[in-house]
Design a protein around this motif. Structure first.
Motif, short mmCIF file in Angstrom:
data_model
loop_
_atom_site.label_atom_id
_atom_site.label_comp_id
_atom_site.label_asym_id
_atom_site.label_seq_id
_atom_site.Cartn_x
_atom_site.Cartn_y
_atom_site.Cartn_z
N PHE A 264 7.80 52.19 38.51
CA PHE A 264 8.26 51.24 37.50
C PHE A 264 7.74 49.83 37.82
CE2 PHE A 264 11.40 48.13 36.05
CZ PHE A 264 11.35 48.37 34.69
N SER A 265 7.87 49.42 39.08
CA SER A 265 7.46 48.07 39.48
C SER A 265 5.95 47.89 39.41
CB SER A 265 7.95 47.78 40.90
OG SER A 265 9.34 47.86 40.95
N TYR A 266 5.20 48.88 39.88
CA TYR A 266 3.74 48.78 39.81
C TYR A 266 3.27 48.63 38.37
CZ TYR A 266 2.72 49.91 44.70
OH TYR A 266 2.59 49.88 46.06
N GLY A 267 3.81 49.44 37.49
CA GLY A 267 3.39 49.35 36.09
C GLY A 267 3.74 48.03 35.44
N ALA A 268 4.95 47.56 35.66
CA ALA A 268 5.41 46.33 35.03
C ALA A 268 4.69 45.09 35.56
CB ALA A 268 6.92 46.17 35.23
N VAL A 269 4.29 45.13 36.81
CA VAL A 269 3.66 43.96 37.42
C VAL A 269 2.14 44.03 37.36
CG1 VAL A 269 3.36 42.72 39.59
CG2 VAL A 269 5.62 43.47 38.89
N LEU B 201 13.06 53.67 29.86
CA LEU B 201 14.32 53.40 29.16
C LEU B 201 14.10 53.47 27.66
CD1 LEU B 201 15.36 50.22 31.16
CD2 LEU B 201 16.20 52.53 31.54
N ASP B 202 15.10 53.87 26.93
CA ASP B 202 15.03 53.88 25.48
C ASP B 202 15.65 52.60 24.93
OD1 ASP B 202 13.83 56.36 25.34
OD2 ASP B 202 15.74 57.42 25.36
N GLY B 203 15.23 52.25 23.72
CA GLY B 203 15.85 51.13 23.03
C GLY B 203 15.24 49.78 23.31
N VAL B 204 14.12 49.71 24.02
CA VAL B 204 13.47 48.44 24.30
C VAL B 204 12.53 48.15 23.14
CG1 VAL B 204 11.97 47.18 25.88
CG2 VAL B 204 13.62 48.82 26.77
N GLN B 205 12.69 46.99 22.52
CA GLN B 205 11.87 46.61 21.38
C GLN B 205 10.53 46.08 21.88
OE1 GLN B 205 13.62 43.59 18.98
NE2 GLN B 205 12.13 43.79 17.35
N ILE B 206 9.43 46.71 21.41
CA ILE B 206 8.10 46.32 21.88
C ILE B 206 7.17 46.11 20.69
CG2 ILE B 206 8.24 47.47 24.12
CD1 ILE B 206 6.63 49.78 22.90
N ASN B 207 6.10 45.38 20.95
CA ASN B 207 5.06 45.14 19.97
C ASN B 207 3.74 45.52 20.64
OD1 ASN B 207 3.36 44.29 17.99
ND2 ASN B 207 4.22 42.23 17.82
N ILE B 208 3.42 46.80 20.63
CA ILE B 208 2.24 47.28 21.35
C ILE B 208 0.96 46.76 20.73
CG2 ILE B 208 2.00 49.46 20.09
CD1 ILE B 208 1.47 50.69 22.96
N ALA C 172 2.90 38.86 29.57
CA ALA C 172 3.38 39.61 30.73
C ALA C 172 4.73 40.27 30.44
CB ALA C 172 3.49 38.70 31.95
N LEU C 173 5.59 39.55 29.74
CA LEU C 173 6.91 40.09 29.37
C LEU C 173 6.76 41.30 28.43
CD1 LEU C 173 10.02 39.70 29.43
CD2 LEU C 173 9.73 38.30 27.39
N GLU C 174 5.92 41.17 27.42
CA GLU C 174 5.73 42.27 26.46
C GLU C 174 5.07 43.47 27.12
OE1 GLU C 174 6.82 42.58 23.26
OE2 GLU C 174 7.89 40.72 23.65
N THR C 175 4.13 43.23 28.03
CA THR C 175 3.49 44.34 28.74
C THR C 175 4.49 45.05 29.63
OG1 THR C 175 1.46 43.05 28.75
CG2 THR C 175 1.51 44.95 30.17
N GLY C 176 5.35 44.29 30.28
CA GLY C 176 6.42 44.89 31.08
C GLY C 176 7.37 45.71 30.22
N LYS C 177 7.63 45.25 28.99
CA LYS C 177 8.48 46.01 28.08
C LYS C 177 7.86 47.34 27.69
CE LYS C 177 10.89 42.21 25.76
NZ LYS C 177 11.04 41.53 24.46
N ILE C 178 6.54 47.35 27.51
CA ILE C 178 5.86 48.62 27.18
C ILE C 178 6.05 49.61 28.32
CG2 ILE C 178 3.59 49.69 26.89
CD1 ILE C 178 2.80 47.25 25.25
N GLN D 2 9.57 50.88 28.41
CA GLN D 2 9.84 51.85 27.35
C GLN D 2 9.64 53.29 27.84
OE1 GLN D 2 11.07 51.20 24.32
NE2 GLN D 2 11.05 53.34 23.76
N LEU D 3 8.75 53.48 28.79
CA LEU D 3 8.54 54.82 29.35
C LEU D 3 9.75 55.30 30.15
CD1 LEU D 3 4.87 54.43 30.62
CD2 LEU D 3 5.63 55.55 28.52
#
Length: 185
Positions: free
Chosen positions: A71-76, A149-156, A137-143, A146-147
Motif C-alpha cells: 500500500f505504501s509503495y504504491g501510494a508514494v 478500500l472501497d468508496g474512495v472518490q477518484i478521477n483517473i 500526488a493526492l489523487e494518485t494515492g487515491k487511485i 481504491q485497490l
C-alpha cells in the motif's frame, strides 16, 4: 514525496550554479546521466524511508507488514517519477538558487491553500490535479487506495492526463536544461 521530487529539480539548479553540470558534460559527454542519477538516488532514499516507516508501523500498530508495504509503495512511489520530471522545469528558469527558494516557498503555500480549500467544493477537479503537483500526488494515492478500500472518490482521467503532461513538460525541460550558470554582473 512531493518535496523529494522538488528537491531533485532544486539540486539540479544548484549543480548548474556550481558549474558541476558543465564539468560532467565535459567528462561523460551527457549531463542527463547526472540528472538521472539524482532521480535514482532520491528514489532509493524514498524506498528506504518508506520501508523503515512501514517496519516501525508494523511493530507499533500490529499491521500486516506485506499489506502495508505494498500500500505504501504504491501510494508514494507511483507519482514520484512524473513529479520528478515536472520539477526539472526549475533548471530552465534563469534564476539563481537563492532567488528560487522564496518563490518556491510562496508557491508551496499557494498549492497548500488550493488543495485544502478549493477541494472542499470540487474534490476531484481535473484542472486542480494538472496544475497542483500536491493534488496530483493526492489523487494518485487515491487511485492506489481504491485497490485496497472501497468508496474512495477518484478521477483517473485527470491523473493519467497529468502524468502524460508532466512527462512531456519534464522531457522538454530535460532537453532544454541549461548547464552553464547564470553569472551576476
Amino acid at each position: 514525496m512531493t518535496v523529494t521530487a522538488f528537491t531533485i529539480g532544486y539540486e539540479v539548479v544548484m549543480l548548474r550554479e556550481q558549474q558541476f553540470l558543465k564539468q560532467m558534460t565535459f567528462v561523460v559527454k551527457n549531463y542527463r546521466l547526472v540528472i538521472y542519477s539524482k532521480i535514482i538516488t532520491h528514489f532509493i532514499l524514498l524506498i528506504s524511508t518508506v520501508t523503515i516507516l512501514v517496519a516501525l508501523s508494523t511493530v507499533l500498530f500490529q499491521i500486516p507488514f506485506i499489506n502495508l508495504l505494498l500500500f505504501s509503495y504504491g501510494a508514494v512511489l507511483l507519482p514520484f517519477l512524473p513529479l520528478s520530471f515536472i520539477f526539472l522545469v526549475l533548471n530552465v528558469l534563469p534564476m539563481h538558487t537563492e532567488n528560487l527558494q522564496p518563490i518556491i516557498t510562496v508557491t508551496t503555500m499557494a498549492m497548500l491553500f488550493f488543495i485544502n480549500f478549493l477541494n472542499l467544493f470540487e474534490p476531484t477537479s481535473t484542472l486542480m490535479t494538472i496544475i497542483n503537483p500536491m493534488n496530483f500526488a493526492l489523487e494518485t494515492g487515491k487511485i492506489w487506495t481504491q485497490l485496497f478500500l472501497d468508496g474512495v472518490q477518484i478521477n483517473i482521467f485527470a491523473v493519467i492526463i497529468t502524468m502524460i503532461l508532466y512527462f512531456v513538460i519534464g522531457s522538454i525541460a530535460l532537453n532544454k536544461t541549461r548547464i552553464v550558470a547564470n553569472f551576476r554582473m
